[in-house]
Motif scaffolding. Structure first.
Motif, PDB file in Angstrom:
ATOM      1  N   ARG A  19      -7.146  13.462 -15.147  1.00 50.94           N
ATOM      2  CA  ARG A  19      -6.950  12.037 -15.426  1.00 50.94           C
ATOM      3  C   ARG A  19      -5.825  11.466 -14.588  1.00 50.94           C
ATOM      4  O   ARG A  19      -5.893  10.330 -14.125  1.00 50.94           O
ATOM      5  N   ILE A  20      -4.764  12.236 -14.398  1.00 51.99           N
ATOM      6  CA  ILE A  20      -3.643  11.763 -13.573  1.00 51.99           C
ATOM      7  C   ILE A  20      -4.110  11.544 -12.140  1.00 51.99           C
ATOM      8  O   ILE A  20      -3.805  10.503 -11.517  1.00 51.99           O
ATOM      9  N   ARG A  21      -4.864  12.468 -11.602  1.00 47.30           N
ATOM     10  CA  ARG A  21      -5.319  12.335 -10.209  1.00 47.30           C
ATOM     11  C   ARG A  21      -6.263  11.139 -10.051  1.00 47.30           C
ATOM     12  O   ARG A  21      -6.155  10.374  -9.093  1.00 47.30           O
ATOM     13  N   ILE A  22      -7.199  10.985 -10.984  1.00 44.49           N
ATOM     14  CA  ILE A  22      -8.112   9.841 -10.901  1.00 44.49           C
ATOM     15  C   ILE A  22      -7.330   8.532 -11.013  1.00 44.49           C
ATOM     16  O   ILE A  22      -7.573   7.568 -10.278  1.00 44.49           O
ATOM     17  N   GLY A  23      -6.365   8.501 -11.933  1.00 43.99           N
ATOM     18  CA  GLY A  23      -5.546   7.295 -12.086  1.00 43.99           C
ATOM     19  C   GLY A  23      -4.745   6.961 -10.841  1.00 43.99           C
ATOM     20  O   GLY A  23      -4.598   5.780 -10.471  1.00 43.99           O
ATOM     21  N   LEU A  24      -4.238   7.977 -10.158  1.00 43.19           N
ATOM     22  CA  LEU A  24      -3.463   7.737  -8.930  1.00 43.19           C
ATOM     23  C   LEU A  24      -4.354   7.157  -7.833  1.00 43.19           C
ATOM     24  O   LEU A  24      -3.936   6.263  -7.088  1.00 43.19           O
ATOM     25  N   TYR A  25      -5.574   7.661  -7.708  1.00 46.64           N
ATOM     26  CA  TYR A  25      -6.491   7.093  -6.709  1.00 46.64           C
ATOM     27  C   TYR A  25      -6.872   5.655  -7.063  1.00 46.64           C
ATOM     28  O   TYR A  25      -7.037   4.810  -6.175  1.00 46.64           O
ATOM     29  N   MET A  26      -7.015   5.374  -8.349  1.00 44.38           N
ATOM     30  CA  MET A  26      -7.311   3.997  -8.748  1.00 44.38           C
ATOM     31  C   MET A  26      -6.099   3.092  -8.512  1.00 44.38           C
ATOM     32  O   MET A  26      -6.257   1.890  -8.240  1.00 44.38           O
ATOM     33  N   GLY A  27      -4.896   3.648  -8.599  1.00 41.45           N
ATOM     34  CA  GLY A  27      -3.696   2.875  -8.251  1.00 41.45           C
ATOM     35  C   GLY A  27      -3.680   2.486  -6.785  1.00 41.45           C
ATOM     36  O   GLY A  27      -3.324   1.350  -6.424  1.00 41.45           O
ATOM     37  N   VAL A  28      -4.069   3.419  -5.916  1.00 40.84           N
ATOM     38  CA  VAL A  28      -4.183   3.099  -4.491  1.00 40.84           C
ATOM     39  C   VAL A  28      -5.237   2.010  -4.273  1.00 40.84           C
ATOM     40  O   VAL A  28      -5.049   1.080  -3.476  1.00 40.84           O
ATOM     41  N   ALA A  29      -6.343   2.112  -5.018  1.00 39.12           N
ATOM     42  CA  ALA A  29      -7.391   1.098  -4.898  1.00 39.12           C
ATOM     43  C   ALA A  29      -6.887  -0.272  -5.334  1.00 39.12           C
ATOM     44  O   ALA A  29      -7.232  -1.297  -4.719  1.00 39.12           O
ATOM     45  N   PHE A  30      -6.072  -0.308  -6.393  1.00 37.47           N
ATOM     46  CA  PHE A  30      -5.523  -1.597  -6.844  1.00 37.47           C
ATOM     47  C   PHE A  30      -4.637  -2.213  -5.764  1.00 37.47           C
ATOM     48  O   PHE A  30      -4.698  -3.425  -5.504  1.00 37.47           O
ATOM     49  N   GLY A  31      -3.799  -1.406  -5.118  1.00 37.92           N
ATOM     50  CA  GLY A  31      -2.993  -1.910  -4.005  1.00 37.92           C
ATOM     51  C   GLY A  31      -3.864  -2.427  -2.865  1.00 37.92           C
ATOM     52  O   GLY A  31      -3.566  -3.456  -2.251  1.00 37.92           O
ATOM     53  N   ALA A  32      -4.964  -1.708  -2.584  1.00 38.64           N
ATOM     54  CA  ALA A  32      -5.885  -2.141  -1.526  1.00 38.64           C
ATOM     55  C   ALA A  32      -6.535  -3.477  -1.879  1.00 38.64           C
ATOM     56  O   ALA A  32      -6.778  -4.314  -1.001  1.00 38.64           O
ATOM     57  N   TRP A  33      -6.811  -3.669  -3.177  1.00 35.41           N
ATOM     58  CA  TRP A  33      -7.397  -4.947  -3.603  1.00 35.41           C
ATOM     59  C   TRP A  33      -6.422  -6.108  -3.359  1.00 35.41           C
ATOM     60  O   TRP A  33      -6.810  -7.155  -2.834  1.00 35.41           O
ATOM     61  N   ILE A  34      -5.154  -5.922  -3.716  1.00 38.99           N
ATOM     62  CA  ILE A  34      -4.160  -6.978  -3.477  1.00 38.99           C
ATOM     63  C   ILE A  34      -4.042  -7.266  -1.980  1.00 38.99           C
ATOM     64  O   ILE A  34      -4.081  -8.430  -1.544  1.00 38.99           O
ATOM     65  N   ALA A  35      -3.897  -6.213  -1.180  1.00 36.88           N
ATOM     66  CA  ALA A  35      -3.761  -6.403   0.271  1.00 36.88           C
ATOM     67  C   ALA A  35      -5.023  -7.039   0.867  1.00 36.88           C
ATOM     68  O   ALA A  35      -4.938  -7.883   1.776  1.00 36.88           O
ATOM     69  N   GLY A  36      -6.185  -6.664   0.350  1.00 37.18           N
ATOM     70  CA  GLY A  36      -7.431  -7.236   0.861  1.00 37.18           C
ATOM     71  C   GLY A  36      -7.562  -8.712   0.550  1.00 37.18           C
ATOM     72  O   GLY A  36      -8.001  -9.501   1.402  1.00 37.18           O
ATOM     73  N   MET A  77       0.815  -1.215   0.000  1.00 32.04           N
ATOM     74  CA  MET A  77       0.000   0.000   0.000  1.00 32.04           C
ATOM     75  C   MET A  77       0.852   1.269   0.000  1.00 32.04           C
ATOM     76  O   MET A  77       0.436   2.313  -0.533  1.00 32.04           O
ATOM     77  N   ALA A  78       2.045   1.208   0.623  1.00 29.52           N
ATOM     78  CA  ALA A  78       2.867   2.417   0.711  1.00 29.52           C
ATOM     79  C   ALA A  78       3.329   2.889  -0.667  1.00 29.52           C
ATOM     80  O   ALA A  78       3.465   4.099  -0.893  1.00 29.52           O
ATOM     81  N   VAL A  79       3.560   1.954  -1.602  1.00 32.69           N
ATOM     82  CA  VAL A  79       4.055   2.343  -2.925  1.00 32.69           C
ATOM     83  C   VAL A  79       3.023   3.163  -3.702  1.00 32.69           C
ATOM     84  O   VAL A  79       3.324   4.273  -4.160  1.00 32.69           O
ATOM     85  N   PRO A  80       1.776   2.679  -3.890  1.00 31.81           N
ATOM     86  CA  PRO A  80       0.805   3.540  -4.596  1.00 31.81           C
ATOM     87  C   PRO A  80       0.444   4.806  -3.818  1.00 31.81           C
ATOM     88  O   PRO A  80       0.153   5.844  -4.431  1.00 31.81           O
ATOM     89  N   VAL A  81       0.469   4.721  -2.474  1.00 27.48           N
ATOM     90  CA  VAL A  81       0.220   5.926  -1.683  1.00 27.48           C
ATOM     91  C   VAL A  81       1.335   6.949  -1.915  1.00 27.48           C
ATOM     92  O   VAL A  81       1.072   8.165  -1.975  1.00 27.48           O
ATOM     93  N   ALA A  82       2.565   6.480  -2.094  1.00 22.43           N
ATOM     94  CA  ALA A  82       3.679   7.387  -2.379  1.00 22.43           C
ATOM     95  C   ALA A  82       3.478   8.088  -3.718  1.00 22.43           C
ATOM     96  O   ALA A  82       3.716   9.296  -3.839  1.00 22.43           O
ATOM     97  N   LEU A  83       3.047   7.338  -4.734  1.00 23.72           N
ATOM     98  CA  LEU A  83       2.778   7.973  -6.030  1.00 23.72           C
ATOM     99  C   LEU A  83       1.688   9.031  -5.908  1.00 23.72           C
ATOM    100  O   LEU A  83       1.764  10.108  -6.528  1.00 23.72           O
ATOM    101  N   LEU A  84       0.666   8.716  -5.125  1.00 18.21           N
ATOM    102  CA  LEU A  84      -0.407   9.691  -4.913  1.00 18.21           C
ATOM    103  C   LEU A  84       0.125  10.938  -4.215  1.00 18.21           C
ATOM    104  O   LEU A  84      -0.252  12.069  -4.572  1.00 18.21           O
ATOM    105  N   MET A  85       1.006  10.769  -3.241  1.00 19.51           N
ATOM    106  CA  MET A  85       1.573  11.922  -2.537  1.00 19.51           C
ATOM    107  C   MET A  85       2.496  12.719  -3.446  1.00 19.51           C
ATOM    108  O   MET A  85       2.554  13.943  -3.362  1.00 19.51           O
ATOM    109  N   ILE A  86       3.241  12.033  -4.315  1.00 24.92           N
ATOM    110  CA  ILE A  86       4.070  12.764  -5.289  1.00 24.92           C
ATOM    111  C   ILE A  86       3.172  13.615  -6.182  1.00 24.92           C
ATOM    112  O   ILE A  86       3.530  14.719  -6.591  1.00 24.92           O
TER     113      ILE A  86
END
Length: 352
Positions: free
Chosen positions: A242-259, A73-82
Motif C-alpha cells: 500500500r505504501i508503494r502504490i500510494g507513493l506512485y499515486m503521489g507522483v501522479a498527483f504532482g504530474a497532474w498539477i504540473a500538467g 515533481m521533485a518533491v513526490p519523486v523524492a518521497l518515492l526514492m525514500i
C-alpha cells in the motif's frame, strides 16, 4: 561489616541517548538537505558575481518560477526514492495529464473543469498501475516504469495525431471554465517588484505537506522503513504494498498539477514534450540528499535541489552564456551530490 555501595552505571554519551540529546552541530550534520543548502549557497554566490542582473528582484521571481516547475515533481519523486523506488514515466506523465484534459474538454464537453477532473482520475490510475504492477510482479521499478514511459510516449503521439490530426492539441482558451482554471494553475500575483507565479504556491504547499507526512505521521515512518529494508518492514506489520502504490499515486498527483499548469499556460499542448524531464526530477532529489538506495532523504532537500536547478538555469541566461553550459553545471552538481550522499550514507551506517 557494612554492605558495599551499589555500583552506578556510567552515563551514556550524549550521542547515544537519541537525537534529542545530540549537539546542534551533530544534528545539523545529520540532516539530509545539508549538502544541498551548501550547494545552493555556492551557486547563489557564483551567479551573484558573474551576472549583474541575477540579484534583481524581478530575476528572483523568474528563478523561483523555474524552480517550482521542477520542484512540484521533485518533491513526490523524492518521497518515492525514500521509499526505495524510481519512476521513469514521471516526465511523460505530465504531458499525458495535460493532453487528457485538453482533448477530453475539446471533444467530449464544453467545460474545461470536466476535462481537468477526468485527467485527475486518469493520471492517478496510471500511478496506481505503476505501483500495482511493481507489487504484483516483483520486477524492478526501473523495468515497470520504463515500460510505462514507452507506452505513454507512444500513446501521447498516437492519440493526439488520431484525434487532432497533428502533434499538438486544439486550443481551448475560449471554452467555459478556462479563465477560472487558468487562475488556479497558471496565474501570477505581484508583490512589490516581484511577479510570482501560482506554481510557487503549489510547490511550497507540496513541500509542507510532504514534510509533515515524513516527520509527523506514521505513514512517514513506514516510508523510511520500506525504503530502508522492505522485508524487515513487512515483518513488523508495515503495509509495504500500500505504501508503494500510494507513493506512485503521489507522483501522479504532482504530474497532474504540473500538467494542468502546462496546459493553462500555453492553451495547447505539444504531444512530444516531457521526455527526459524525469531525470531532472530524480537529479533534484539526489542533489537534495535522497540516497539512490532508499531509506534516507527529505522533501525540503528536494526543494532545495530544484532551487539549485532554477538558479543555474536562469543564472546562465543572466550571465549571457550559451544554454549548453547548463548541462556542464548539471553534471558537476550531480557528481558532487552523489559523492556527498555516499559520504553521508557511510556516516549513517556507522552510527547504526
Amino acid at each position: 561489616m557494612s554492605a558495599a555501595a551499589p555500583t552506578r552505571a556510567p552515563e551514556p554519551a550524549a550521542d547515544d541517548r537519541g537525537p534529542a540529546h545530540r549537539s546542534p552541530a551533530r544534528r545539523l550534520l545529520a540532516r539530509p538537505e545539508l549538502g544541498a543548502v551548501v550547494g545552493a549557497a555556492a551557486v547563489f554566490l557564483f551567479f551573484s558575481v558573474v551576472a549583474d542582473t541575477f540579484l534583481q528582484w524581478s530575476s528572483f521571481g523568474t528563478v523561483l518560477y523555474a524552480s517550482s516547475t521542477i520542484g512540484i515533481m521533485a518533491v513526490p519523486v523524492a518521497l518515492l526514492m525514500i521509499g526505495g523506488e524510481f519512476d521513469l514515466s514521471a516526465g511523460v506523465l505530465v504531458t499525458s495529464s495535460a493532453l487528457i484534459s485538453s482533448m477530453f474538454s475539446y471533444q467530449m464537453t464544453a467545460n474545461v473543469w470536466v476535462g481537468i477532473g477526468v485527467s485527475l482520475l486518469a493520471t492517478l490510475a496510471i500511478g496506481f498501475f505503476n505501483g500495482f504492477m511493481l507489487t504484483r510482479t516483483k520486477l524492478p521499478s526501473f523495468i515497470i516504469t520504463l515500460g510505462t514511459f514507452l507506452m505513454l510516449t507512444g500513446a501521447n503521439l498516437g492519440f493526439t495525431r488520431f484525434i487532432s490530426g497533428g502533434v499538438s492539441t486544439k486550443t481551448i482558451g475560449d471554452m467555459e471554465g478556462f479563465p477560472a482554471a487558468q487562475d488556479v494553475f497558471a496565474s501570477s500575483l505581484t508583490i512589490g517588484d516581484i511577479e510570482l507565479k501560482v506554481t510557487i504556491l503549489w510547490w511550497f504547499g507540496l513541500v509542507a505537506l510532504a514534510t509533515w507526512i515524513l516527520l509527523r505521521t506514521r505513514t512517514g515512518n513506514w516510508i523510511f522503513a520500506v525504503g530502508g529494508n522492505a522485508d524487515a518492514a513487512r515483518a513488523v506489520g508495515v503495509p509495504v504494498n500500500r505504501i508503494r502504490i500510494g507513493l506512485y499515486m503521489g507522483v501522479a498527483f504532482g504530474a497532474w498539477i504540473a500538467g494542468q499548469h502546462l496546459l493553462m499556460s500555453y492553451d495547447v499542448v505539444q504531444s512530444g514534450e516531457g521526455v527526459g524531464n524525469e531525470f531532472l526530477y530524480i537529479i533534484a532529489a539526489v542533489i537534495g540528499g535522497c540516497l539512490m538506495t532508499g531509506g534516507y532523504g527529505s522533501a525540503i532537500g528536494a526543494a532545495v535541489g530544484a532551487f539549485i536547478f532554477g538558479m543555474t538555469n536562469k543564472g546562465i541566461v543572466y550571465a549571457q552564456w550559451g544554454a549548453e553550459w547548463f548541462k556542464l553545471f548539471l553534471g558537476a552538481m550531480l557528481l558532487l551530490a552523489v559523492l556527498l550522499n555516499a559520504w553521508v550514507r557511510k556516516r549513517v551506517e556507522a552510527r547504526k
